[in-house]
Design a protein around this motif. Structure first.
Motif, PDB file in Angstrom:
ATOM      1  N   ILE A  64       0.863  -1.330  -0.105  1.00 23.03           N
ATOM      2  CA  ILE A  64       0.144   0.014  -0.132  1.00 23.03           C
ATOM      3  C   ILE A  64       0.767   1.343   0.042  1.00 23.03           C
ATOM      4  O   ILE A  64       1.919   1.413   0.840  1.00 23.03           O
ATOM      5  CB  ILE A  64      -1.124   0.060   1.232  1.00 23.03           C
ATOM      6  CG1 ILE A  64      -0.161  -0.428   2.413  1.00 23.03           C
ATOM      7  CG2 ILE A  64      -2.178  -1.053   1.196  1.00 23.03           C
ATOM      8  CD1 ILE A  64      -1.133  -0.069   3.859  1.00 23.03           C
ATOM      9  N   ASN A  65       0.619   2.156  -1.001  1.00 22.27           N
ATOM     10  CA  ASN A  65       1.088   3.491  -0.956  1.00 22.27           C
ATOM     11  C   ASN A  65       0.538   4.431   0.140  1.00 22.27           C
ATOM     12  O   ASN A  65      -0.455   4.040   1.049  1.00 22.27           O
ATOM     13  CB  ASN A  65       1.038   4.103  -2.116  1.00 22.27           C
ATOM     14  CG  ASN A  65       2.151   3.698  -2.921  1.00 22.27           C
ATOM     15  OD1 ASN A  65       2.281   2.451  -3.691  1.00 22.27           O
ATOM     16  ND2 ASN A  65       3.224   4.346  -3.302  1.00 22.27           N
ATOM     17  N   GLY A  66       1.196   5.587   0.367  1.00 20.31           N
ATOM     18  CA  GLY A  66       0.729   6.603   1.396  1.00 20.31           C
ATOM     19  C   GLY A  66      -0.301   7.530   1.120  1.00 20.31           C
ATOM     20  O   GLY A  66      -1.187   7.279   0.330  1.00 20.31           O
ATOM     21  N   GLY A  67       0.112   8.932   1.296  1.00 16.50           N
ATOM     22  CA  GLY A  67      -0.692  10.042   0.990  1.00 16.50           C
ATOM     23  C   GLY A  67      -1.135  10.932   2.207  1.00 16.50           C
ATOM     24  O   GLY A  67      -0.223  11.795   2.377  1.00 16.50           O
ATOM     25  N   ILE A 118      -1.704   1.356  -7.274  1.00 16.04           N
ATOM     26  CA  ILE A 118      -1.497   0.733  -8.651  1.00 16.04           C
ATOM     27  C   ILE A 118      -0.373   1.832  -9.333  1.00 16.04           C
ATOM     28  O   ILE A 118       0.478   1.413 -10.046  1.00 16.04           O
ATOM     29  CB  ILE A 118      -2.642   0.989  -9.420  1.00 16.04           C
ATOM     30  CG1 ILE A 118      -3.715  -0.030  -8.632  1.00 16.04           C
ATOM     31  CG2 ILE A 118      -2.605   0.092 -10.737  1.00 16.04           C
ATOM     32  CD1 ILE A 118      -3.223  -1.355  -8.245  1.00 16.04           C
ATOM     33  N   LYS A 119      -0.416   2.974  -9.034  1.00 17.35           N
ATOM     34  CA  LYS A 119       0.722   3.892  -9.643  1.00 17.35           C
ATOM     35  C   LYS A 119       2.241   3.451  -8.942  1.00 17.35           C
ATOM     36  O   LYS A 119       3.134   3.390  -9.617  1.00 17.35           O
ATOM     37  CB  LYS A 119       0.304   5.405  -9.261  1.00 17.35           C
ATOM     38  CG  LYS A 119       1.504   6.146  -9.955  1.00 17.35           C
ATOM     39  CD  LYS A 119       1.314   7.591  -9.651  1.00 17.35           C
ATOM     40  CE  LYS A 119       2.515   8.402 -10.226  1.00 17.35           C
ATOM     41  NZ  LYS A 119       1.919   9.977  -9.890  1.00 17.35           N
ATOM     42  N   THR A 144      -9.250   6.413  -3.581  1.00 17.27           N
ATOM     43  CA  THR A 144      -7.854   6.516  -3.869  1.00 17.27           C
ATOM     44  C   THR A 144      -7.661   5.620  -5.182  1.00 17.27           C
ATOM     45  O   THR A 144      -8.348   4.547  -5.256  1.00 17.27           O
ATOM     46  CB  THR A 144      -6.794   5.740  -2.731  1.00 17.27           C
ATOM     47  OG1 THR A 144      -7.024   6.629  -1.748  1.00 17.27           O
ATOM     48  CG2 THR A 144      -5.655   5.735  -3.185  1.00 17.27           C
ATOM     49  N   GLY A 145      -7.218   6.144  -6.138  1.00 18.30           N
ATOM     50  CA  GLY A 145      -6.920   5.424  -7.188  1.00 18.30           C
ATOM     51  C   GLY A 145      -8.112   5.076  -8.082  1.00 18.30           C
ATOM     52  O   GLY A 145      -8.955   5.880  -8.379  1.00 18.30           O
ATOM     53  N   VAL A 195      -6.194   9.372 -10.786  1.00 15.07           N
ATOM     54  CA  VAL A 195      -5.127  10.219 -10.325  1.00 15.07           C
ATOM     55  C   VAL A 195      -4.182   9.875  -9.228  1.00 15.07           C
ATOM     56  O   VAL A 195      -4.646   9.051  -8.371  1.00 15.07           O
ATOM     57  CB  VAL A 195      -5.987  11.406  -9.511  1.00 15.07           C
ATOM     58  CG1 VAL A 195      -5.103  12.483  -9.073  1.00 15.07           C
ATOM     59  CG2 VAL A 195      -6.963  11.772 -10.400  1.00 15.07           C
ATOM     60  N   GLY A 196      -2.953   9.857  -9.404  1.00 10.51           N
ATOM     61  CA  GLY A 196      -2.037   9.341  -8.676  1.00 10.51           C
ATOM     62  C   GLY A 196      -2.019   9.562  -7.262  1.00 10.51           C
ATOM     63  O   GLY A 196      -2.049   8.559  -6.419  1.00 10.51           O
TER      64      GLY A 196
END
Length: 468
Positions: free
Chosen positions: A94-97, A103-104, A143-144, A341-342
């Motif tokens: 998992i990415n953050g933010g 996916i990006k 997200t995404g 959107v990234g």
């Protein structure tokens, strides 16, 4: 009085409450070809086979888990291991933010392929599914490719963690062939919040169809009070890279640390005062991050780089977003009429307004360690934003049952095996269940900057955790 003044200064940002507007949610329609639907106990999986895109030759699944009782839809893309999917572990990435798409992150960092500017896919020989099956999950909702109705948006780490566990429980119900394999959760940046909360949520459920083997947190934000002094330290030459700021700016940043830490303490003591926590976030960022951005125009995620006027990683970002918004690609993935959107700003804004950013998650890490769960904290040593100095500092002072032994553990050189050769890849401190890894010459996104050594790191960790 000074602290009170700073609270007032931070509250100026509350005008965002009036200006803030949620991004419109995209309606998703049925009718996509070759979508398989499988009903589970409290939801539905809509899944396609995206192999025709040529991202990898391994078995894949992509699509949505639809929550039955509320209008939430989490998108995932699963890749089997290139080695032995019947025995290799499973990793959730998992990415953050908050609000940045995994996916990006897959295409930008450790996925099976990279996207060239002309939208050509190029194989990544150092993909993380070399010896593990990997789930990339766009979470929280909105997200995404993930989406929800307005009334079911998510604005807190704890809420997001519940959704992730629910997804995982149903994923392993639909794909039981992976449920008995070792399972690890990995991520970066705001995953320093997400992963401790997700692991805590998972461990709180005694009855589940999968077991958590370990967690990996890369360049995370976890203990903001301890980490905040190290913005100044990293920018001003104490992190192994020369100072990039003037002496006056360095001193101003240093002078502001005490007030920022007091405000964070107030937030921890009164977490329900979301407005105060939001104001604290704004004030602390204004005195610790903004001076760095303002004076040098440098990349917050790699202190070595000066970004162009249009941003950092511009060519890669454009290529990936163009690919993920291609109509054919979305159709094959089981997506319809969603603008990818990234990093979706509205998600980050909602978490911020809810006071989530400054909340402490190091206590979750301590509890997880005390329960016997292995934890790897890895940090690229050229990142400014969630730098290795701050991550080392909070892990060094963490109170858990193995703290004394960990404090006495030596820092050793880590040599990675890259294409049959041993190279000096970083430094490691390891005792009991806790490992801290400094990764040389990598910024915030370690697999992007050091693909070879990051794969060695992952392979070592999931095969036993030794960096000797």
């Amino acid at each position: 009085m000074r602290v009170l003044y700073n609270i007032v200064a931070g509250l100026r940002a509350v005008s965002a409450l009036r200006q803030f507007e949620q991004e419109p949610l995209h309606q998703v329609y049925d009718g996509i070809k070759d979508v398989a639907r499988q009903q589970v106990s409290d939801g539905t999986f809509r899944v396609t086979d995206p192999a025709e895109l040529g991202v990898d030759s391994v078995k894949q699944h992509s699509g949505y888990f639809d929550f039955e009782q509320n209008n939430k839809h989490l998108f995932f893309w699963f890749f089997e291991s290139r080695n032995d999917p019947k025995t290799d572990p499973v990793v959730l990435w998992i990415n953050g933010g908050p609000g940045c798409s995994s996916i990006k992150g897959m295409f930008f960092e450790m996925g099976s392929a990279k996207v060239e500017p002309e939208l050509k896919l190029v194989d990544n020989p150092y993909a993380w599914n070399s010896n593990a099956s990997v789930i990339y999950l766009d979470q929280p909702v909105n997200t995404g490719y993930s989406y929800s109705s307005d009334e079911h948006r998510v604005n807190s780490t704890r809420q997001a963690a519940k959704d992730v566990h629910r997804f995982l429980n149903k994923f392993f119900e639909v794909y039981p062939e992976y449920a008995e394999l070792d399972f690890h959760v990995a991520g970066e940046s705001y995953a320093g919040h997400y992963i401790p909360a997700i692991a805590t949520e998972i461990q709180s459920h005694k009855e589940k169809n999968y077991e958590l083997a370990s967690v990996l947190i890369g360049n995370g934000v976890t203990d903001t009070k301890t980490q905040v002094p190290y913005f100044q330290a990293m920018a001003c030459g104490e992190g192994g890279y020369p100072s990039v700021l003037s002496e006056d700016t360095c001193q101003q940043m240093k002078d502001a640390v005490g007030d920022c830490q007091k405000l964070i303490e107030h937030c921890w003591e009164n977490p329900k005062n979301k407005l105060q926590c939001y104001a604290t976030m704004n004030y602390c960022l204004s005195v610790s991050v903004e001076p760095y951005m303002r004076e040098g125009g440098r990349n917050a995620y790699d202190i070595r780089d000066v970004c162009s006027k249009t941003g950092c990683y511009e060519d890669e970002n454009i290529a990936i977003e163009s690919y993920l918004n291609d109509e054919h690609v979305q159709t094959v993935l089981g997506v319809k009429d969603i603008e990818h959107v990234g990093c979706r700003g509205s998600v980050g804004n909602e978490f911020g307004l809810n006071g989530d950013y400054e909340l402490p998650f190091q206590y979750d890490v301590a509890d997880l360690l005390d329960s016997g769960l292995p934890v790897l904290l890895y940090s690229g040593d050229k990142d400014f934003r969630c730098n290795w100095l701050g991550n080392k500092a909070w892990s060094d002072k963490l109170e858990w049952k193995g703290a004394k032994e960990y404090s006495e553990a030596p820092i050793k050189r880590w040599h990675a095996n890259v294409d049959g050769k041993d190279i000096a890849a970083g430094e490691v401190k390891q005792s009991g269940e806790l490992t801290f890894l400094r990764v040389f010459d990598a910024g915030h996104m370690v697999p992007h900057d050091q693909p070879e050594t990051s794969l060695d790191m992952l392979n070592r960790w999931i095969s036993g955790g030794s960096f000797e």
